[in-house]
Scaffold this motif. Structure first.
Motif, short mmCIF file in Angstrom:
data_model
loop_
_atom_site.label_atom_id
_atom_site.label_comp_id
_atom_site.label_asym_id
_atom_site.label_seq_id
_atom_site.Cartn_x
_atom_site.Cartn_y
_atom_site.Cartn_z
N THR A 114 -54.43 -2.01 25.57
CA THR A 114 -54.11 -2.85 27.07
C THR A 114 -53.40 -2.18 27.66
O THR A 114 -53.48 -1.80 28.88
N PRO A 119 -54.80 -3.31 19.49
CA PRO A 119 -55.07 -3.81 20.63
C PRO A 119 -54.14 -4.00 22.09
O PRO A 119 -54.43 -4.02 23.07
N SER A 120 -52.82 -4.33 21.59
CA SER A 120 -51.66 -4.28 22.56
C SER A 120 -51.51 -2.98 23.09
O SER A 120 -51.69 -3.01 24.38
N SER A 179 -48.69 -3.94 12.03
CA SER A 179 -49.13 -5.04 12.51
C SER A 179 -50.66 -4.93 13.24
O SER A 179 -51.26 -4.00 13.80
N ARG A 180 -51.54 -6.07 12.92
CA ARG A 180 -52.89 -6.10 13.47
C ARG A 180 -52.95 -6.00 14.86
O ARG A 180 -53.93 -5.83 15.64
N LYS A 181 -51.95 -6.55 15.44
CA LYS A 181 -51.69 -6.55 17.09
C LYS A 181 -51.39 -5.16 17.74
O LYS A 181 -51.45 -5.03 18.94
N LEU A 229 -43.66 -5.60 17.59
CA LEU A 229 -44.72 -4.83 17.14
C LEU A 229 -44.52 -3.83 15.83
O LEU A 229 -43.57 -3.08 15.88
#
Length: 227
Positions: A216, A212-213, A207-209, A203
């Protein structure tokens, strides 16, 4: 007149005397702003040139050395300026944004992650330079640590209150909950520092992820139901 070497009693931060003349004030402010931009762009104090600072600020080498003994002192003042602004922003967000007033643990947890990621993205170069400098001068990371300590004073009580709402909490259980919250936050910051120093990894900070990652994982560390 105080110089940047003079220090407040009990503080590691340099005290910068405010120039009396408006022109000098403007020159100082411009040097600090340009320095902040150059540090953010390079992420390494070794790449910071005093000549570049004064040329882009429209001042002079003499003006620089009247205020700062060397580049390290200048960097410390920029750090202090940025961390002060960051803390003021945090206080405003915590007081006014709806997510921070939520009684839903997941919503609040997600807001905490989003805020930390934003801080690392906004100050990526400064944090990177600070970490690199800390390998030579341990105090180089102190300004960031102090700012995070102040942030925790705002964040931890809110998380503990929301996570413990509706449950009878004895003093030992409350202390355990606070400990768990602080550990989760330590993991969060540690992950972002690791991401910063080893980017690109699975990551990236861009990063757009990432958000949310990390949201979580942060929820899981707080024993909240997955999103």
């Amino acid at each position: 007149m105080m110089t940047t070497q003079s220090r407040r009693r009990g503080s590691a931060q340099p005290v910068l005397a405010t120039p009396r003349q408006a022109r000098s004030q403007a020159g100082l402010a411009k040097m600090l702003q340009v320095g902040r931009e150059l540090i953010e762009a390079s992420g390494n104090l070794d790449d910071l040139s005093i000549n570049s600072i004064v040329e882009q600020a429209g001042t002079s080498i003499g003006a620089f050395y009247r205020r700062f003994d060397n580049k390290d002192v200048f960097f410390g003042v920029v750090q202090d300026m940025v961390m002060t602004e960051a803390l003021e922003y945090l206080r405003d967000v915590v007081e006014h944004e709806a997510a921070w007033q939520s009684h839903d643990p997941g919503t609040l947890a997600d807001a905490v992650v989003a805020l930390y990621v934003q801080a690392f993205r906004r100050n990526r170069g400064l944090y990177h330079a600070s970490l690199l400098q800390s390998s030579q001068r341990k105090t180089a990371w102190d300004a960031v640590k102090r700012t995070n300590d102040e942030a925790l004073k705002l964040i931890v009580p809110r998380l503990v209150a929301v996570l413990g709402a509706g449950r009878r909490m004895s003093a030992p259980r409350l202390a355990t909950l606070e400990f768990e919250v602080r550990v989760a936050l330590q993991f969060l910051v540690g992950m972002l520092v690791n991401n910063l120093m080893h980017d690109p990894g699975p990551l990236s900070l861009t990063s757009r992820k990432l958000v949310p990652s990390m949201q979580t994982h942060f929820r899981r560390s707080l024993n909240l139901q997955d999103r």
